[in-house]
Design an enzyme around this catalytic site. Sequence first.
Site, PDB file in Angstrom:
ATOM      1  N   ASN A 169       0.815  -1.216   0.000  1.00 18.64           N
ATOM      2  CA  ASN A 169       0.000   0.000   0.000  1.00 18.64           C
ATOM      3  C   ASN A 169       0.850   1.267   0.000  1.00 18.64           C
ATOM      4  O   ASN A 169       0.360   2.349  -0.325  1.00 18.64           O
ATOM      5  CB  ASN A 169      -0.923   0.029   1.230  1.00 18.64           C
ATOM      6  N   ARG A 455     -10.847  11.772   9.863  1.00 13.23           N
ATOM      7  CA  ARG A 455     -11.291  11.088   8.650  1.00 13.23           C
ATOM      8  C   ARG A 455     -12.650  10.421   8.826  1.00 13.23           C
ATOM      9  O   ARG A 455     -13.448  10.376   7.885  1.00 13.23           O
ATOM     10  CB  ARG A 455     -10.236  10.052   8.219  1.00 13.23           C
TER      11      ARG A 455
END
Length: 630
Positions: A169, A455
């Site tokens: 990632n 977030r």
Amino acid sequence: MIKPFAVFTLSAFALACTSALAATGTYQGKALGHNAEVEVAVTLDNDKITNVQILKNFETPAVSELPKKVIPQMIVDNQSLKVDRISGATFSSMAILNAVKDALKKAGVDPQKYMQGSRIAYKVSVPTKTDSDVVVVGGGGAGLSAAVAAARKGAKVVLIEKMSFLGGNTVLAGGALNASDPALEAKQKMSAGQRKMVEDLLKEEPKNEQQAKLLASLKKQWDEAIKKDPDILFDCPELHALQTYKAGDYVADLALIDKLSKLAPATVERLDKMGLKWNDFSSQYVGAIWPRCHDAANYTSGQGYIDTFRHTIEKEKLPVTILLQTKADELIKKDGRVVGVKATGPNGEKVTLNAKKGVIMTSGGFGANVEMRQKYDKLWGGKLGKNIGTTNSRAITGEGILMAEKAGAGLVDMGYIQLLPVTDPENGTVSGICQGTAIYVNTEGKRFVNEMGRRDELSKAALAQPGGVFYRMCTVKNARINKDGLTTLGIPVETFLKSGKVIRGENVEDLASKIKVDPKVLKATFDKFNDFCRSQGEDKEFGRPSCAPNIPMYEGPYYAELRTPSVHHTMGGVRINTNAQVLDTAGKPIPGLFAAGEVTGGIHGTNRVGGNAIADALTYGNVAGESAVK
């Protein structure tokens, strides 16, 4: 010599019927890849393909590296387009093959001529047995950091990666690394909102002894800094730690957070010495809480970290062997100690990897595993099925967590899964051109959230908008586009404009017309936001604490990009201590087993701070590598 069209050795008469005659010359072709069009030049000699050259390629560097290297040669060697796609690099592989087909068509040659016979696969072999000091499972940022750290301590290291490329990632990330850096951050002025954030934090009643110690240390440093110069942006490791702890709703292991925040500056320095050059300013990514994000100046996205570690291994001639397309299946235990890994090689062969000193799990989380997301989710009410995208590599499917659990590891925080609010609604990627905390506007032309918030808060607010989508907006002056017209991920902005993923308006009215919102509403939204940015006072609508100089929407041209939340990070995983040792269900270290990065839990709590993932992976990767050798 490459020319835009055909270079024939045919007569003018024959030019009209090239499909019936053999072609000679160099021809260009192009085809759409994952990010943008890939362009190639194909050289023919009487229909024989003698060379395939890639002219333009904006695919993710790590993902496209192997296809770029092997597919053109396989085409030439076999005179065939019946070439298998490289595992994990499907889009890049197909783009090259389709671009070659396009070039052949322009030469008047039927591509089907090169589609005969059996399929041709790229094959790589690995030894069925290896003996080393340390085995690292996973070739992302955490794995490479661990491998370099262990090798620098004299260990013989074998790193296995199930994909055909390194990066995990990390290569798909924006690249921000959080680390307190008072000298760098002092270039910014501290707003009234930022000052209030620190003062409010200092007023908190400590929940444990360690938080009390961190608060006391923070207060001392804060008082000294404010007395010296109250206007410059303040930071220190204690503030980083306390903000991380609070942002995760106080459920994380504060000892892990404390060590991360204290060691992150050393990670920045270590990478600098390895050759990674940092921007001379700090930034604030989506959900980062504070402007302490570090970005590479000589790389785009997280690719720089992967390349820096690879170059370090080569330059220092470190004893690190990398086995690609090798999937870990099971940890080997003997007398209660982890002593190796059983794996499957590229061609299905069984592989045994023995480790004298230890195994380090750095295999990532489970964001791309829908079944595991639905099984563990505690935050999103069962809404994380196939209908929601992910920013993750398709390799991030949680096997490392399950292997460690089978070997006796305790798991922690598995129910906490993070969505990133600013992703492409079509494919879940983070590609785009606007700065993360730029203005967010819904499809009615109105702001709806504090863009600098957590977030999870941003994602919940976004999902509550009409259609679960919104526009992130910026101007030509503050868009993240370099002098070559490339985004931070190395993609041409023109690609986004042509595809409609980014909409450009010369003025407010033009932009409003193109995204079909009331221009008066949009202008009023911009005006109110700009008034707040000019004053740096109070954002009375949503409580945004500050507005960086590159954020305001003062003048066009303007950009708008449609965004929606996608699964981004899994905060849960195997439980570790501050030495990166994996703990069993009773909280005791499992001899010979270490872990770092997203495969672990306990560091981020219910909500990960933007910029902390890479800091976590690279910092604890280094800790794991050094601990395994002790």
